[in-house]
Design a protein around this motif. Sequence first.
Motif, short mmCIF file in Angstrom:
data_model
loop_
_atom_site.label_atom_id
_atom_site.label_comp_id
_atom_site.label_asym_id
_atom_site.label_seq_id
_atom_site.Cartn_x
_atom_site.Cartn_y
_atom_site.Cartn_z
N UNK A 64 4.64 -7.05 -4.16
CA UNK A 64 5.70 -6.25 -3.53
C UNK A 64 6.95 -6.26 -4.40
N UNK A 65 7.32 -7.42 -4.91
CA UNK A 65 8.51 -7.51 -5.77
C UNK A 65 8.34 -6.68 -7.03
N UNK A 66 7.14 -6.68 -7.60
CA UNK A 66 6.91 -5.90 -8.82
C UNK A 66 6.99 -4.40 -8.55
N UNK A 67 6.62 -4.01 -7.34
CA UNK A 67 6.68 -2.60 -6.99
C UNK A 67 8.09 -2.13 -6.67
N UNK A 89 0.84 -1.21 0.00
CA UNK A 89 0.00 0.00 0.00
C UNK A 89 0.87 1.26 0.00
N UNK A 90 1.91 1.27 0.83
CA UNK A 90 2.80 2.42 0.91
C UNK A 90 3.55 2.65 -0.41
N UNK A 91 4.07 1.58 -0.98
CA UNK A 91 4.81 1.71 -2.24
C UNK A 91 3.88 2.13 -3.39
N UNK A 92 2.69 1.55 -3.44
CA UNK A 92 1.75 1.89 -4.51
C UNK A 92 1.31 3.34 -4.41
N UNK A 93 1.12 3.83 -3.20
CA UNK A 93 0.69 5.22 -3.01
C UNK A 93 1.76 6.21 -3.46
N UNK A 100 0.40 8.41 -10.82
CA UNK A 100 -0.88 7.85 -11.28
C UNK A 100 -0.74 7.14 -12.63
N UNK A 101 0.23 7.56 -13.43
CA UNK A 101 0.41 6.96 -14.74
C UNK A 101 1.10 5.60 -14.70
N UNK A 102 1.61 5.20 -13.55
CA UNK A 102 2.31 3.92 -13.41
C UNK A 102 1.28 2.83 -13.16
N UNK A 103 1.15 1.93 -14.12
CA UNK A 103 0.15 0.87 -14.04
C UNK A 103 0.36 -0.10 -12.90
N UNK A 104 1.57 -0.15 -12.34
CA UNK A 104 1.82 -1.05 -11.22
C UNK A 104 0.94 -0.70 -10.03
N UNK A 105 0.61 0.57 -9.87
CA UNK A 105 -0.25 0.98 -8.77
C UNK A 105 -1.66 0.41 -8.91
N UNK A 106 -2.16 0.39 -10.13
CA UNK A 106 -3.50 -0.17 -10.37
C UNK A 106 -3.53 -1.67 -10.06
N UNK A 107 -2.50 -2.38 -10.48
CA UNK A 107 -2.44 -3.81 -10.18
C UNK A 107 -2.32 -4.04 -8.67
N UNK A 108 -1.56 -3.19 -8.02
CA UNK A 108 -1.42 -3.30 -6.56
C UNK A 108 -2.78 -3.11 -5.88
#
Length: 128
Positions: free
Chosen positions: A117-120, A65-69, A73-81
């Motif tokens: 987590x690894x992907x982030x 959650x911390x890394x995704x935040x 916004x343009x980084x798709x990894x956040x949406x997957x997270x």
Amino acid sequence: MSGAGPVLHDPKGLMDAELPLDRAPHEALVTAILAWKDPDPAPRDYEQIALQLTGHARAIAADVRRLAAALPKSDGRGAFAEVVLREADVRLSAPLKGTARCVQNRAQLVRALYTRLDRLTEPVPAAP
């Protein structure tokens, strides 16, 4: 057994941020649990394992959650997270049971959270 326990007041999430994940033993536990064919522990043992995995899953989810935040916004990894975190919230809200199925469900969740987590944390390849 209910999934509810004492609630700590930590509005800034500082407690989670200061606890490093002890990843290797939990990954070994997850691997062993997911390899079970005909396990025969007592229900209380299942509950203890499920509690251990639940606590660890919550810690991983807090890191995800911390890394995704922190991502743009343009980084798709956040949406997957966010998808993985929503699923984690649903699975973690389910009451614990003294069964192999419950423990394996928590083990699968820990594995999914570590994958996210690894992907982030892996570097994003530069665009060609």
